[in-house]
Enzyme design. Structure first.
Site, mmCIF file in Angstrom:
data_model
loop_
_atom_site.group_PDB
_atom_site.id
_atom_site.type_symbol
_atom_site.label_atom_id
_atom_site.label_comp_id
_atom_site.label_asym_id
_atom_site.label_seq_id
_atom_site.Cartn_x
_atom_site.Cartn_y
_atom_site.Cartn_z
ATOM 1 C CD GLN A 19 -31.725 -61.237 -10.113
ATOM 2 O OE1 GLN A 19 -30.630 -61.431 -10.622
ATOM 3 N NE2 GLN A 19 -32.364 -60.086 -10.259
ATOM 4 C CG HIS A 59 -29.079 -61.211 -6.625
ATOM 5 N ND1 HIS A 59 -30.333 -60.896 -6.157
ATOM 6 C CD2 HIS A 59 -28.796 -60.292 -7.578
ATOM 7 C CE1 HIS A 59 -30.792 -59.827 -6.801
ATOM 8 N NE2 HIS A 59 -29.874 -59.433 -7.674
#
Ligand code: ZN
Length: 173
Positions: free
Chosen positions: A51, A141
């Site tokens: 991220q 993720h």
């Protein structure tokens, strides 16, 4: 310590499977510190390395939400799930890479994770409630998976289109 920009969906870097962290170096410690600062600043309860554009298997989290409670910043390097409960739990999830969009996601209610800590030691812990949801969301993720990938295609496409529009408008200022 610095706050790093958070990538917004859709972004090809959020769709990549991340390679393991080979060793806990000063650079990794610095990244962990920056990720925690970025997460608290957002604010959010979890943040994964991709991220912030770093393709490495690590994430940070702190699900202590009670006001005045002592924070519990956690750094999980090369995390893996070694046990999941049969019991499921549904939480309204969100993501710092998909701001202002929330949807219910059903996952195992408890998981036990094993990971490498910044101390270079192997850790193991059973997570419950929000901690469990957050840990599984962040681990996703690292495999290029977002919470919207748990939703049906129509809902997923709707959120993706809104995010594309949001990014276009933001780029124009
Ligand atoms: Zn997320």
């Amino acid at each position: 310590m610095s706050i790093r920009p958070i990538l917004l969906h859709p972004d090809p870097r959020l769709k990549k499977a991340c390679p393991p962290v080979p060793a806990v170096t000063g650079e990794i410690a610095q990244l962990a510190e920056d990720m925690l600062a970025t997460m608290y600043d957002a604010p959010g309860v979890g943040l994964a390395a991709p991220q912030v554009g770093v393709l490495a298997r690590m994430f940070v989290m702190d699900c202590v939400k009670e006001e005045g409670a002592v924070p519990r910043p956690m750094v999980l390097i090369n995390p893996e799930i070694i046990w999941r409960s049969d019991e499921k739990n549904t939480y309204e999830e969100g993501c710092l890479s998909i701001p202002e969009h929330y949807a219910p996601v059903t996952r195992p209610a408890q998981v036990t994770m094993r990971w490498l800590g910044l101390d270079g030691k192997t850790h193991e812990e059973r997570f419950d409630d929000l901690w469990s949801t957050c840990a599984q969301h962040e681990l996703d993720h690292l495999d290029g998976k977002l919470f919207i990938d748990h939703l049906g295609p129509i809902k997923r496409q709707m959120i993706t289109r809104k995010m594309e529009k949001f990014k276009r408008e933001r780029a124009r200022g």
